[in-house]
Design a protein around this motif. Structure first.
Motif, PDB file in Angstrom:
ATOM      1  N   MET A 186       0.850  -1.206   0.000  1.00  0.00           N
ATOM      2  CA  MET A 186       0.000   0.000   0.000  1.00  0.00           C
ATOM      3  C   MET A 186       0.879   1.248   0.000  1.00  0.00           C
ATOM      4  SD  MET A 186      -2.943   1.151   2.725  1.00  0.00           S
ATOM      5  CE  MET A 186      -3.953  -0.276   2.290  1.00  0.00           C
ATOM      6  N   ARG A 187       0.532   2.199  -0.882  1.00  0.00           N
ATOM      7  CA  ARG A 187       1.328   3.402  -1.002  1.00  0.00           C
ATOM      8  C   ARG A 187       1.108   4.319   0.194  1.00  0.00           C
ATOM      9  NH1 ARG A 187       0.002   4.417  -7.442  1.00  0.00           N
ATOM     10  NH2 ARG A 187       1.630   3.045  -8.263  1.00  0.00           N
ATOM     11  N   ASN A 188       2.220   4.798   0.766  1.00  0.00           N
ATOM     12  CA  ASN A 188       2.162   5.727   1.886  1.00  0.00           C
ATOM     13  C   ASN A 188       1.655   7.081   1.386  1.00  0.00           C
ATOM     14  OD1 ASN A 188       3.099   7.901   3.663  1.00  0.00           O
ATOM     15  ND2 ASN A 188       4.123   6.268   4.798  1.00  0.00           N
ATOM     16  N   PRO A 189       0.578   7.624   1.966  1.00  0.00           N
ATOM     17  CA  PRO A 189       0.010   8.868   1.434  1.00  0.00           C
ATOM     18  C   PRO A 189       0.950  10.062   1.505  1.00  0.00           C
ATOM     19  CG  PRO A 189      -1.053   8.232   3.494  1.00  0.00           C
ATOM     20  CD  PRO A 189      -0.244   7.066   3.058  1.00  0.00           C
ATOM     21  N   PHE A 190       1.799  10.107   2.516  1.00  0.00           N
ATOM     22  CA  PHE A 190       2.722  11.237   2.612  1.00  0.00           C
ATOM     23  C   PHE A 190       3.857  11.113   1.597  1.00  0.00           C
ATOM     24  CE2 PHE A 190       0.616  11.207   6.767  1.00  0.00           C
ATOM     25  CZ  PHE A 190       0.200  12.521   6.823  1.00  0.00           C
ATOM     26  N   ARG A 191       4.229   9.898   1.258  1.00  0.00           N
ATOM     27  CA  ARG A 191       5.199   9.714   0.179  1.00  0.00           C
ATOM     28  C   ARG A 191       4.569  10.076  -1.162  1.00  0.00           C
ATOM     29  NH1 ARG A 191       9.886   7.393   1.740  1.00  0.00           N
ATOM     30  NH2 ARG A 191       9.898   6.238   3.718  1.00  0.00           N
ATOM     31  N   ILE A 192       3.291   9.778  -1.300  1.00  0.00           N
ATOM     32  CA  ILE A 192       2.566  10.195  -2.501  1.00  0.00           C
ATOM     33  C   ILE A 192       2.602  11.711  -2.634  1.00  0.00           C
ATOM     34  CG2 ILE A 192       0.244  10.412  -3.493  1.00  0.00           C
ATOM     35  CD1 ILE A 192      -0.309   7.564  -2.495  1.00  0.00           C
ATOM     36  N   LEU A 193       2.284  12.404  -1.539  1.00  0.00           N
ATOM     37  CA  LEU A 193       2.292  13.867  -1.553  1.00  0.00           C
ATOM     38  C   LEU A 193       3.674  14.386  -1.951  1.00  0.00           C
ATOM     39  CD1 LEU A 193       0.678  16.173   1.124  1.00  0.00           C
ATOM     40  CD2 LEU A 193       2.906  16.707   0.144  1.00  0.00           C
ATOM     41  N   ALA A 194       4.720  13.820  -1.339  1.00  0.00           N
ATOM     42  CA  ALA A 194       6.076  14.281  -1.637  1.00  0.00           C
ATOM     43  C   ALA A 194       6.458  14.002  -3.091  1.00  0.00           C
ATOM     44  CB  ALA A 194       7.075  13.606  -0.692  1.00  0.00           C
ATOM     45  N   ALA A 195       6.120  12.815  -3.568  1.00  0.00           N
ATOM     46  CA  ALA A 195       6.461  12.455  -4.948  1.00  0.00           C
ATOM     47  C   ALA A 195       5.733  13.350  -5.942  1.00  0.00           C
ATOM     48  CB  ALA A 195       6.119  10.989  -5.207  1.00  0.00           C
ATOM     49  N   GLU A 196       4.453  13.611  -5.692  1.00  0.00           N
ATOM     50  CA  GLU A 196       3.681  14.462  -6.597  1.00  0.00           C
ATOM     51  C   GLU A 196       4.164  15.911  -6.540  1.00  0.00           C
ATOM     52  OE1 GLU A 196       0.902  13.552  -8.784  1.00  0.00           O
ATOM     53  OE2 GLU A 196       2.049  11.709  -8.488  1.00  0.00           O
ATOM     54  N   LEU A 197       4.591  16.355  -5.370  1.00  0.00           N
ATOM     55  CA  LEU A 197       5.150  17.697  -5.253  1.00  0.00           C
ATOM     56  C   LEU A 197       6.411  17.826  -6.113  1.00  0.00           C
ATOM     57  CD1 LEU A 197       5.580  19.702  -1.948  1.00  0.00           C
ATOM     58  CD2 LEU A 197       7.364  19.683  -3.677  1.00  0.00           C
ATOM     59  N   ILE A 198       7.307  16.863  -5.982  1.00  0.00           N
ATOM     60  CA  ILE A 198       8.554  16.898  -6.757  1.00  0.00           C
ATOM     61  C   ILE A 198       8.264  16.776  -8.253  1.00  0.00           C
ATOM     62  CG2 ILE A 198      10.691  15.636  -7.240  1.00  0.00           C
ATOM     63  CD1 ILE A 198      10.640  14.818  -4.222  1.00  0.00           C
ATOM     64  N   GLY A 199       7.409  15.828  -8.609  1.00  0.00           N
ATOM     65  CA  GLY A 199       7.122  15.597 -10.023  1.00  0.00           C
ATOM     66  C   GLY A 199       6.463  16.790 -10.689  1.00  0.00           C
ATOM     67  N   THR A 200       5.490  17.412 -10.010  1.00  0.00           N
ATOM     68  CA  THR A 200       4.808  18.565 -10.587  1.00  0.00           C
ATOM     69  C   THR A 200       5.740  19.761 -10.653  1.00  0.00           C
ATOM     70  OG1 THR A 200       2.776  17.734  -9.553  1.00  0.00           O
ATOM     71  CG2 THR A 200       2.691  19.917 -10.536  1.00  0.00           C
ATOM     72  N   CYS A 201       6.599  19.905  -9.663  1.00  0.00           N
ATOM     73  CA  CYS A 201       7.607  20.962  -9.698  1.00  0.00           C
ATOM     74  C   CYS A 201       8.492  20.817 -10.928  1.00  0.00           C
ATOM     75  CB  CYS A 201       8.436  20.921  -8.420  1.00  0.00           C
ATOM     76  SG  CYS A 201       9.764  22.143  -8.356  1.00  0.00           S
ATOM     77  N   VAL A 202       8.949  19.602 -11.196  1.00  0.00           N
ATOM     78  CA  VAL A 202       9.792  19.355 -12.372  1.00  0.00           C
ATOM     79  C   VAL A 202       9.027  19.619 -13.660  1.00  0.00           C
ATOM     80  CG1 VAL A 202      11.035  17.569 -13.664  1.00  0.00           C
ATOM     81  CG2 VAL A 202      11.305  17.733 -11.180  1.00  0.00           C
ATOM     82  N   LEU A 203       7.755  19.231 -13.704  1.00  0.00           N
ATOM     83  CA  LEU A 203       6.952  19.481 -14.901  1.00  0.00           C
ATOM     84  C   LEU A 203       6.849  20.973 -15.189  1.00  0.00           C
ATOM     85  CD1 LEU A 203       5.038  18.254 -17.104  1.00  0.00           C
ATOM     86  CD2 LEU A 203       3.165  18.772 -15.530  1.00  0.00           C
ATOM     87  N   VAL A 204       6.635  21.789 -14.164  1.00  0.00           N
ATOM     88  CA  VAL A 204       6.520  23.234 -14.355  1.00  0.00           C
ATOM     89  C   VAL A 204       7.868  23.838 -14.736  1.00  0.00           C
ATOM     90  CG1 VAL A 204       6.016  25.428 -13.203  1.00  0.00           C
ATOM     91  CG2 VAL A 204       4.495  23.466 -12.890  1.00  0.00           C
ATOM     92  N   ILE A 205       8.925  23.364 -14.118  1.00  0.00           N
ATOM     93  CA  ILE A 205      10.259  23.851 -14.477  1.00  0.00           C
ATOM     94  C   ILE A 205      10.586  23.485 -15.929  1.00  0.00           C
ATOM     95  CG2 ILE A 205      12.724  23.509 -14.065  1.00  0.00           C
ATOM     96  CD1 ILE A 205      12.069  23.231 -11.092  1.00  0.00           C
TER      97      ILE A 205
END
Length: 256
Positions: free
Chosen positions: A1-20
């Motif tokens: 089961m995916r840890n929700p806080f790791r999900i939040l962190a991963a999506e934060l990093i990934g979306t940041c990279v997408l915008v950059i």
């Protein structure tokens, strides 16, 4: 089961990279690489993050994707909030990083020069709101449809990230001239907050229409996949009973 806080962190990093990588390429290098280069930058950013954070969060990095997958019951409702918070925070962080870099250029002004989405005089494009609505609904639907096809066992292992990245590239190639291409409410948010009141006044369209497009994409997927409408949030038990009753009446069932 995916840890929700790791999900939040991963999506934060990934979306940041997408915008950059996406809007950032338009802001800092658009004059050099042109629309083709910008479209490829969006696709490459998504592709890279797909393989980097995909095993952690699935690499949605787009609220329309998260909500579309929730519509299709591919993501738990209890985790949707973690995805969305990570995506919007990541988009804001990515926009802030690009803004801090762009400010180092003599004469830079974020207004009308920060890859914000928009239409008409305020948005800096010759297209109207109707065209924008159609673009965002249709092309977000295409993105969601393709994302959902990657869940099929018929999809070659490891091909999902490449398929989705190329799809995002295609979408940008077609739609950049219309509204700078959103199909992603977080991406729109991350640039609008640095672009001034004109961009902010039109932000609502890029929050609403991609979500409508996500619903259309799910229904399109149901029409061609083995999935059933009952496998989505659009069909609950009450609606199913109603449809069964209507079908029985149409069949002339004497017991109804």
């Amino acid at each position: 089961m995916r840890n929700p806080f790791r999900i939040l962190a991963a999506e934060l990093i990934g979306t940041c990279v997408l915008v950059i990588g996406g809007p950032g390429s338009a802001i800092l290098a658009g004059d050099t690489i042109g629309r083709l280069g910008i479209a490829l930058a969006f696709g490459f950013s998504l592709l890279a993050m797909g393989y980097a954070i995909g095993p952690v969060s699935g690499c949605h990095i787009n609220p329309a994707v998260t909500i579309g997958l929730w519509f299709a019951k591919k993501v738990e409702g209890t985790k949707v909030g973690y995805y969305l918070v990570g995506q919007f925070l990541g988009a804001a962080l990515g926009g802030l990083i690009i803004f801090a870099i762009a400010k180092g250029q003599d004469g830079f002004s974020a207004k009308n020069h920060f890859a914000a989405n928009g239409w008409g005089t305020k948005g800096g494009t010759p297209f109207n709101l109707g065209a924008v609505a159609l673009v965002e609904i249709v092309f977000t639907a295409l993105l969601i449809f393709v994302v959902l096809t990657t869940f099929s066992k018929r999809m070659a292992p490891g091909a999902g990230g490449l398929t989705i990245g190329l799809t995002l590239t295609l979408i940008h190639l077609v739609t950049i001239p219309v509204d700078n291409t959103s199909v992603n409410p977080a991406r729109s948010f991350g640039t609008a907050i640095f672009s001034g009141t004109d961009a902010l006044s039109q932000l609502w369209a890029f929050l609403l229409f991609p979500i409508l497009g996500a619903a259309v994409g799910v229904l399109t997927w149901v029409a061609v996949d083995d999935a059933r409408l009952e496998d989505t949030v659009f069909m609950n038990e009450s609606m199913a009973r109603t449809l069964d009753s209507v079908a029985d009446k149409l069949d002339g069932d004497p017991d109804t």
